[in-house]
Design a protein around this motif. Sequence first.
Motif, PDB file in Angstrom:
ATOM      1  N   ALA A 196      48.291 -19.046  37.966  1.00  0.00           N
ATOM      2  CA  ALA A 196      49.352 -19.866  37.384  1.00  0.00           C
ATOM      3  C   ALA A 196      50.385 -18.988  36.679  1.00  0.00           C
ATOM      4  CB  ALA A 196      48.756 -20.875  36.398  1.00  0.00           C
ATOM      5  N   VAL A 197      49.923 -17.934  36.022  1.00  0.00           N
ATOM      6  CA  VAL A 197      50.842 -17.004  35.358  1.00  0.00           C
ATOM      7  C   VAL A 197      51.721 -16.318  36.395  1.00  0.00           C
ATOM      8  CG1 VAL A 197      51.065 -14.938  33.922  1.00  0.00           C
ATOM      9  CG2 VAL A 197      49.273 -16.604  33.422  1.00  0.00           C
ATOM     10  N   SER A 198      51.101 -15.863  37.481  1.00  0.00           N
ATOM     11  CA  SER A 198      51.847 -15.204  38.541  1.00  0.00           C
ATOM     12  C   SER A 198      52.905 -16.133  39.129  1.00  0.00           C
ATOM     13  CB  SER A 198      50.889 -14.731  39.642  1.00  0.00           C
ATOM     14  OG  SER A 198      51.591 -14.043  40.661  1.00  0.00           O
ATOM     15  N   ALA A 199      52.532 -17.384  39.357  1.00  0.00           N
ATOM     16  CA  ALA A 199      53.471 -18.357  39.920  1.00  0.00           C
ATOM     17  C   ALA A 199      54.623 -18.629  38.956  1.00  0.00           C
ATOM     18  CB  ALA A 199      52.738 -19.658  40.249  1.00  0.00           C
ATOM     19  N   ALA A 200      54.314 -18.680  37.664  1.00  0.00           N
ATOM     20  CA  ALA A 200      55.345 -18.936  36.662  1.00  0.00           C
ATOM     21  C   ALA A 200      56.308 -17.756  36.555  1.00  0.00           C
ATOM     22  CB  ALA A 200      54.706 -19.220  35.306  1.00  0.00           C
ATOM     23  N   LEU A 201      55.784 -16.543  36.654  1.00  0.00           N
ATOM     24  CA  LEU A 201      56.645 -15.368  36.647  1.00  0.00           C
ATOM     25  C   LEU A 201      57.527 -15.350  37.889  1.00  0.00           C
ATOM     26  CD1 LEU A 201      54.125 -12.614  35.456  1.00  0.00           C
ATOM     27  CD2 LEU A 201      56.128 -13.408  34.178  1.00  0.00           C
ATOM     28  N   LYS A 202      56.930 -15.622  39.047  1.00  0.00           N
ATOM     29  CA  LYS A 202      57.658 -15.591  40.312  1.00  0.00           C
ATOM     30  C   LYS A 202      58.808 -16.596  40.323  1.00  0.00           C
ATOM     31  CE  LYS A 202      56.547 -13.495  43.514  1.00  0.00           C
ATOM     32  NZ  LYS A 202      55.745 -13.800  44.701  1.00  0.00           N
ATOM     33  N   LYS A 203      58.643 -17.696  39.589  1.00  0.00           N
ATOM     34  CA  LYS A 203      59.690 -18.723  39.542  1.00  0.00           C
ATOM     35  C   LYS A 203      60.940 -18.203  38.826  1.00  0.00           C
ATOM     36  CE  LYS A 203      60.384 -23.619  38.471  1.00  0.00           C
ATOM     37  NZ  LYS A 203      59.792 -24.834  37.855  1.00  0.00           N
ATOM     38  N   ALA A 204      60.759 -17.279  37.867  1.00  0.00           N
ATOM     39  CA  ALA A 204      61.890 -16.684  37.126  1.00  0.00           C
ATOM     40  C   ALA A 204      62.827 -17.757  36.584  1.00  0.00           C
ATOM     41  CB  ALA A 204      62.653 -15.698  38.011  1.00  0.00           C
ATOM     42  N   ASP A 205      62.267 -18.689  35.829  1.00  0.00           N
ATOM     43  CA  ASP A 205      63.028 -19.826  35.316  1.00  0.00           C
ATOM     44  C   ASP A 205      63.725 -19.469  33.999  1.00  0.00           C
ATOM     45  OD1 ASP A 205      64.069 -22.330  35.001  1.00  0.00           O
ATOM     46  OD2 ASP A 205      62.201 -23.246  34.289  1.00  0.00           O
ATOM     47  N   PHE A 206      64.713 -18.591  34.101  1.00  0.00           N
ATOM     48  CA  PHE A 206      65.498 -18.212  32.929  1.00  0.00           C
ATOM     49  C   PHE A 206      66.904 -17.852  33.390  1.00  0.00           C
ATOM     50  CE2 PHE A 206      64.040 -14.204  34.612  1.00  0.00           C
ATOM     51  CZ  PHE A 206      65.044 -13.281  34.321  1.00  0.00           C
ATOM     52  N   THR A 207      67.832 -17.811  32.467  1.00  0.00           N
ATOM     53  CA  THR A 207      69.212 -17.453  32.788  1.00  0.00           C
ATOM     54  C   THR A 207      69.403 -15.961  32.562  1.00  0.00           C
ATOM     55  OG1 THR A 207      69.991 -19.646  32.130  1.00  0.00           O
ATOM     56  CG2 THR A 207      71.646 -17.896  32.291  1.00  0.00           C
ATOM     57  N   SER A 208      69.465 -15.215  33.634  1.00  0.00           N
ATOM     58  CA  SER A 208      69.604 -13.764  33.536  1.00  0.00           C
ATOM     59  C   SER A 208      70.978 -13.392  32.996  1.00  0.00           C
ATOM     60  CB  SER A 208      69.410 -13.130  34.921  1.00  0.00           C
ATOM     61  OG  SER A 208      69.788 -11.764  34.910  1.00  0.00           O
ATOM     62  N   LEU A 209      71.021 -12.308  32.242  1.00  0.00           N
ATOM     63  CA  LEU A 209      72.297 -11.809  31.733  1.00  0.00           C
ATOM     64  C   LEU A 209      73.233 -11.425  32.873  1.00  0.00           C
ATOM     65  CD1 LEU A 209      71.094  -9.534  28.785  1.00  0.00           C
ATOM     66  CD2 LEU A 209      71.803 -11.927  28.707  1.00  0.00           C
ATOM     67  N   ARG A 210      72.659 -11.078  34.024  1.00  0.00           N
ATOM     68  CA  ARG A 210      73.475 -10.638  35.155  1.00  0.00           C
ATOM     69  C   ARG A 210      73.933 -11.792  36.037  1.00  0.00           C
ATOM     70  NH1 ARG A 210      68.229  -7.513  37.344  1.00  0.00           N
ATOM     71  NH2 ARG A 210      67.596  -8.123  35.256  1.00  0.00           N
ATOM     72  N   GLY A 211      73.499 -13.016  35.727  1.00  0.00           N
ATOM     73  CA  GLY A 211      73.872 -14.160  36.558  1.00  0.00           C
ATOM     74  C   GLY A 211      72.869 -14.364  37.668  1.00  0.00           C
ATOM     75  N   ASN A 212      73.274 -14.135  38.922  1.00  0.00           N
ATOM     76  CA  ASN A 212      72.376 -14.346  40.056  1.00  0.00           C
ATOM     77  C   ASN A 212      71.121 -13.496  39.945  1.00  0.00           C
ATOM     78  OD1 ASN A 212      74.202 -16.108  41.177  1.00  0.00           O
ATOM     79  ND2 ASN A 212      75.108 -14.627  42.566  1.00  0.00           N
ATOM     80  N   PHE A 213      69.966 -14.142  39.967  1.00  0.00           N
ATOM     81  CA  PHE A 213      68.693 -13.428  39.903  1.00  0.00           C
ATOM     82  C   PHE A 213      67.579 -14.354  40.365  1.00  0.00           C
ATOM     83  CE2 PHE A 213      64.662 -12.302  38.047  1.00  0.00           C
ATOM     84  CZ  PHE A 213      64.626 -10.920  38.033  1.00  0.00           C
ATOM     85  N   LYS A 214      66.800 -13.876  41.321  1.00  0.00           N
ATOM     86  CA  LYS A 214      65.560 -14.560  41.705  1.00  0.00           C
ATOM     87  C   LYS A 214      64.641 -13.514  42.312  1.00  0.00           C
ATOM     88  CE  LYS A 214      67.216 -16.091  46.273  1.00  0.00           C
ATOM     89  NZ  LYS A 214      67.445 -17.275  47.147  1.00  0.00           N
ATOM     90  N   PHE A 215      63.356 -13.809  42.338  1.00  0.00           N
ATOM     91  CA  PHE A 215      62.402 -12.862  42.886  1.00  0.00           C
ATOM     92  C   PHE A 215      62.210 -13.063  44.377  1.00  0.00           C
ATOM     93  CE2 PHE A 215      60.513 -12.360  38.501  1.00  0.00           C
ATOM     94  CZ  PHE A 215      60.817 -11.007  38.401  1.00  0.00           C
ATOM     95  N   ASN A 216      62.103 -11.950  45.077  1.00  0.00           N
ATOM     96  CA  ASN A 216      61.705 -11.966  46.477  1.00  0.00           C
ATOM     97  C   ASN A 216      60.187 -12.106  46.538  1.00  0.00           C
ATOM     98  OD1 ASN A 216      61.752 -11.677  49.278  1.00  0.00           O
ATOM     99  ND2 ASN A 216      63.255 -10.010  49.215  1.00  0.00           N
ATOM    100  N   ILE A 217      59.642 -12.194  47.722  1.00  0.00           N
ATOM    101  CA  ILE A 217      58.195 -12.351  47.899  1.00  0.00           C
ATOM    102  C   ILE A 217      57.413 -11.201  47.289  1.00  0.00           C
ATOM    103  CG2 ILE A 217      58.193 -11.212  50.179  1.00  0.00           C
ATOM    104  CD1 ILE A 217      56.052 -13.287  51.022  1.00  0.00           C
ATOM    105  N   ASN A 218      58.039 -10.017  47.169  1.00  0.00           N
ATOM    106  CA  ASN A 218      57.348  -8.828  46.666  1.00  0.00           C
ATOM    107  C   ASN A 218      57.459  -8.630  45.166  1.00  0.00           C
ATOM    108  OD1 ASN A 218      60.051  -8.194  46.608  1.00  0.00           O
ATOM    109  ND2 ASN A 218      59.868  -6.244  47.686  1.00  0.00           N
ATOM    110  N   GLY A 219      58.110  -9.570  44.464  1.00  0.00           N
ATOM    111  CA  GLY A 219      58.240  -9.445  43.016  1.00  0.00           C
ATOM    112  C   GLY A 219      59.392  -8.558  42.581  1.00  0.00           C
TER     113      GLY A 219
END
Length: 393
Positions: free
Chosen positions: A325-348
Amino acid sequence: MRQLSRWAATAAAVGVLASPAAAQDKLKIGVIVTLSGPAAALGAQVRDGFALAVKDLGGKMGGRDVDVVVVDDELKPDAAVSKVKGLLERDKVDFVVGPIFSNILLAIHKPVIDTKTFLISPNAGPSSYAGKNCSPFFYVTSYQNDQVHQVLGKVAQDRGYKRVYVMEPNYQAGKDSAAGFKIDYKGEIVEESYVPLGTLDFQVELSKIASLKPDAVFTFMPGGMGVSLVKQYKQAGLADKIPVLSAFTVDESTLPAQQDAAVGMFGGADWAPDLNNPQSKKFVAGYEAAYNSVPGTYAMQGYDTALLINSAVKALKGDLSNKEAVSAALKKADFTSLRGNFKFNINGYPIQDFYLTKVAKRPDGKFETEIVQKVFANDADRYAKECVPGKAE
């Protein structure tokens, strides 16, 4: 909370910081970065960016008080392994954040992952763990090492530079740097020089550059190496003759020492202090007020790392007992990055935008990198297709 505020306020001045034993319900985070030697400025920016985020979060993540333990890896793999084992066995941290350099990451990755503790790198992103050796316990909030360097290769190709001199430090990140540059650059590499990590005298290489007269120089020289190279390049009279395309050589960690010698030199980055979005502007103002210095990508990525951890802990209401569950929550990256566009690929590793930057002197006399153009949008690293992540259990 008073202890956390005191830690954050003094973070810029203290080399190795450690919080005393925390209550059982506190969230414990270990930060391992380089805080001594010529590269200390890089680690200090990550540490300070992370500290600022924790302060901005009110000292809590997911309702749990945060206890941060900061250690110096000394830029020595053996020392780093010893320090990270201390974080895991003595301090029993829930997350390990770090390091700066890829050779240190290669040393600590297995000891951390083997304990099923989540390791989040705010800077080092070697190819080693982006492909078939990816792990659900490992995440990178910066980039895959090749990507920033690929920006400069694309720019060199687009600008029609026919002959380029490549100069790198002789370790994994240096090799990734050259590989990244060559992805899009199809011209002639007149020479590819590898110098020992920590080199501060570049007279031999500068003589070669002067003799070969390339159209441009591409280099990756972090920390003190970059400070020495840029100053010597200017002193040799090359700065006005042969443009420098660099990654992590002229940035906010090195500019206070390089100053005017670096003005006009180009870099590649996933962010710059003049990026025009509300969260970035607030961060830059807060960082400058707290530390009296201009934040670079290291500080930004440190800040984003804290936001990432907070997003996962908050989603799980503070309960980290289920690793998947922790891994899934991290992978979701549910935050507003300072750089704008940001999401995780399958490899983290992130999918994000990359820019060409240029060093400028601000009206207040401070130096910063500024965005010239966006080079890649929503860029994903080329190793992710080889990743088949297992379960975090």
